[in-house]
Design a protein around this motif. Structure first.
Motif, short mmCIF file in Angstrom:
data_model
loop_
_atom_site.label_atom_id
_atom_site.label_comp_id
_atom_site.label_asym_id
_atom_site.label_seq_id
_atom_site.Cartn_x
_atom_site.Cartn_y
_atom_site.Cartn_z
N ARG A 326 -14.24 -113.68 -51.06
CA ARG A 326 -12.82 -113.49 -50.94
C ARG A 326 -11.96 -114.70 -51.58
N ARG A 327 -12.46 -115.91 -51.64
CA ARG A 327 -11.88 -116.88 -52.23
C ARG A 327 -12.03 -116.63 -53.91
N GLU A 328 -13.04 -116.05 -54.10
CA GLU A 328 -13.24 -115.99 -55.68
C GLU A 328 -12.17 -114.85 -56.05
N GLN A 329 -12.00 -113.80 -55.27
CA GLN A 329 -11.00 -112.80 -55.61
C GLN A 329 -9.78 -113.15 -55.51
N GLU A 330 -9.26 -114.29 -54.31
CA GLU A 330 -8.08 -114.76 -54.17
C GLU A 330 -7.79 -115.72 -55.63
N SER A 331 -8.59 -116.49 -55.87
CA SER A 331 -8.50 -117.17 -57.09
C SER A 331 -8.13 -116.59 -58.27
N ALA A 332 -8.79 -115.39 -58.49
CA ALA A 332 -8.48 -114.60 -59.90
C ALA A 332 -7.29 -113.93 -59.60
N ARG A 334 -4.42 -115.00 -58.07
CA ARG A 334 -3.65 -116.24 -58.38
C ARG A 334 -3.68 -116.74 -59.92
N SER A 335 -4.81 -116.52 -60.47
CA SER A 335 -4.66 -116.90 -61.97
C SER A 335 -4.03 -115.74 -62.72
N GLY A 336 -4.44 -114.51 -62.46
CA GLY A 336 -3.58 -113.55 -62.98
C GLY A 336 -2.19 -113.60 -62.84
N GLU A 337 -1.72 -113.94 -61.55
CA GLU A 337 -0.25 -114.08 -61.48
C GLU A 337 0.20 -115.29 -62.53
N GLY A 338 -0.56 -115.97 -62.57
CA GLY A 338 0.05 -117.28 -63.23
C GLY A 338 0.16 -117.11 -65.06
N GLY A 339 -0.78 -116.06 -65.14
CA GLY A 339 -0.86 -115.51 -66.60
C GLY A 339 0.50 -114.92 -66.83
N VAL A 340 0.85 -113.94 -65.93
CA VAL A 340 1.88 -113.25 -66.25
C VAL A 340 3.27 -114.00 -66.22
N VAL A 341 3.19 -114.96 -65.23
CA VAL A 341 4.56 -115.88 -65.25
C VAL A 341 4.69 -116.72 -66.43
#
Length: 343
Positions: A326-332, A334-341
């Motif tokens: 779950r931590r890995e999925q949440e981190s992924a 967040r990373s994706g959201e960061g890329g969009v921003v």
């Protein structure tokens, strides 16, 4: 508190085994533990009876030698020779669960508190130091208690005498094993407030051993949850008690008044002579039993692959295949959201 500070008291890869009865399997009471206690910090060590927490506490105090691994105080490995161990026990003091069992019924309060000074050959200013320790433990005026015997005191007063006996040597850390379990509910809050005051006023560190997560919520800066000889989750008290990740921690919290529907654990209680393969909690795990772990493709891992031993330090850590995925999925995410921003 930051993880880059040297801990006051630490365990590294600590193991304690006891021989099996009549040639049976050995009991792995402590089975690979890394744990830190920093100056001015209260850590709650939480778990069911039989999980190994009292053995761990005794080992940290030098009352039990480890089978392997290391206990260190201020960065120096504990020396089990008589003189060195005596010096260490001046710095690290024990407070037991039952004050009646800790106090000699034939000794006055004064004698009980002064005992530590006499053992360590520190008789200078003894009356003043005994009075100061009693005052810090909340027994005031201290002289009024000097000549009293344990049977003349309430349960809370007896526990304060035990705490005064620890404080008289000006330790840096105390290890308290279920310090309020034998007290009435009305007195528990007073003793917990006392321990918090000692942390704030004296910078005293403490490891509080308890089965009660409610107590941990009221007193601890950090929580370490122990199951079958290992720490399975650790981190700041607010994180562990409001957003627990390990199914065992979730089950322990569910029995509190505001913990929601109680989690009924399957399987047998922990047996340190029969530690299962895979995640050691899997035979009782409600997440595995519900099919949730299977839906995540983790059933085989839970049943057959051990979880890495937690590293110690002050960060939030968990030993659970489901929680880690779950931590890995949440981190992924967040990373994706960061890329969009960024775009």
């Amino acid at each position: 508190m930051t993880s880059d500070r040297e801990p006051l008291l630490s365990a590294r890869d600590l193991h304690v085994e006891f021989p099996g009865r009549r040639g049976g399997r050995p009991a792995r009471a402590v089975d690979g533990v890394n744990l830190d206690v920093h100056e001015g910090e209260i850590v709650a060590l939480v778990g069911e009876s039989g999980c190994g927490k009292t053995t761990l506490a005794r080992t940290l105090l030098g009352l039990q030698q480890p089978t392997s691994g290391e206990v260190a105080y201020r960065g120096t490995p504990l020396n089990y020779s008589g003189k060195a161990l005596k010096a260490y026990r001046r710095e690290a003091q024990l407070v037991l669960q039952d004050p009646s069992g800790s106090l000699n019924p034939r000794h006055t309060v004064y004698e009980a508190v002064a005992e530590g000074l006499r053992i360590h050959g520190e008789a200078v200013n003894e009356p003043e130091r005994v009075a100061d320790a009693l005052s810090r433990a909340g027994l005031r005026p201290p002289e009024r208690f000097f000549l009293r015997y344990p049977h003349e005191l309430s349960g809370g007063q007896r526990q304060r005498v035990v705490i005064a006996g620890a404080l008289v040597l000006d330790p840096a850390v105390i290890i308290a094993d279920e310090p309020v379990a034998s007290l009435d509910a009305s007195v528990r809050g007073e003793i917990l407030s006392l321990l918090l005051g000692l942390r704030d006023d004296l910078g005293l560190a403490a490891l509080v051993v308890t089965h009660d997560l409610g107590l941990a919520w009221n007193i601890a800066d950090r929580v370490a949850v122990m199951y079958l000889g290992r720490i399975v989750e650790t981190g700041p008290v607010e994180k562990i008690l409001t957003a627990p990740e390990h199914p065992y921690t979730q089950a322990l919290l569910s029995v509190l008044p505001e913990g929601g529907a109680p989690v009924v654990l399957t399987g047998e209680p922990p047996d340190p002579t029969r530690i299962p393969g895979g995640c050691r909690f899997h035979v009782r795990c409600q997440v595995l039993a519900s099919g949730e772990a299977g839906a995540m493709g983790l059933s085989t891992q839970c049943r057959g692959q051990d979880v890495a031993v937690l590293a110690g330090g002050t960060s939030s850590q968990v030993a659970c295949h489901v929680a880690l995925q779950r931590r890995e999925q949440e981190s992924a995410v967040r990373s994706g959201e960061g890329g969009v921003v960024q775009h």
